[in-house]
Every structure is written in C-alpha cells, then in structure tokens.
Design a protein around this motif. Structure first.
Motif: not given
Length: 101
Positions: A20, A54-56, A58-59, A87, A91, A93
């Motif tokens: 996260n 979370d998005s962080a 994933l980035m 997830i 997204t 991905l």
C-alpha cells in the motif's frame, strides 16, 4: 518483508502482507534493485503471500514493468489470489501484465 530468490532465468521477488501507500516506494525500490543486480532474463513477482494491494502498489508494479521493458527483460506475476486478480481485472491491468499460475 519479502524474499528474493535467484534462478538462472529469472530473479524472483516474494512480497508478503499488504502492498500500500505506506510501503509501495520500498517495494518499487526492491523490484528495481532486483532487476539491476542480476543478469537474469527477467523478473517474476510471486504474489502468493500478498493479502491486498492498493493503487500505490499497482503503480510500483507498473513502474517496474516499464523499466523491464526498456531493458528488454521479461516481467511477470504469478500466484495471484482471486481477491488480487479481481483488482487487476477491474483496473484492466490483467491485460498489461503477464500473469502466470
């Protein structure tokens, strides 16, 4: 905490717990370090012990993927739990990453 294993073809990263905003930068650094330290063909991220992302997080994965592509190396994910797979699907991905069983 995570483990890094070596294989003649791939460097393997095994993150654990939650990925996260609190630890995504450290996770990204470990991915980049693993790619730079080894002459392996690519990087395999084993997500078996990851409970959530979370998005962080994933980035961090996307950044590592971009770096591996620029170096001409493979980058793939494996052992993605059904909860994490949702997830990646939401997204979209799952279309970007190579996901192996």
């Amino acid at each position: 905490m995570q483990a890094t294993l070596s294989n003649p073809k791939y460097q393997v990263i095994c993150p654990q717990g939650n990925i996260n905003a609190a630890n995504a930068l450290e996770f990204e650094r470990s991915l980049i370090t693993a790619m730079q330290q080894n002459n392996a063909q690519g990087l395999l991220v084993n997500l078996e012990a990851v409970e959530s992302i979370d998005s962080a997080g994933l980035m961090a994965l996307v950044s590592a993927l971009k770096l591996s592509q620029s170096q001409g190396r493979d980058f793939c994910l494996c052992s993605v739990s059904p909860a994490l797979r949702i997830i990646f699907e939401l997204t979209q991905l799952d279309r970007v990453f190579e996901i192996r069983d």
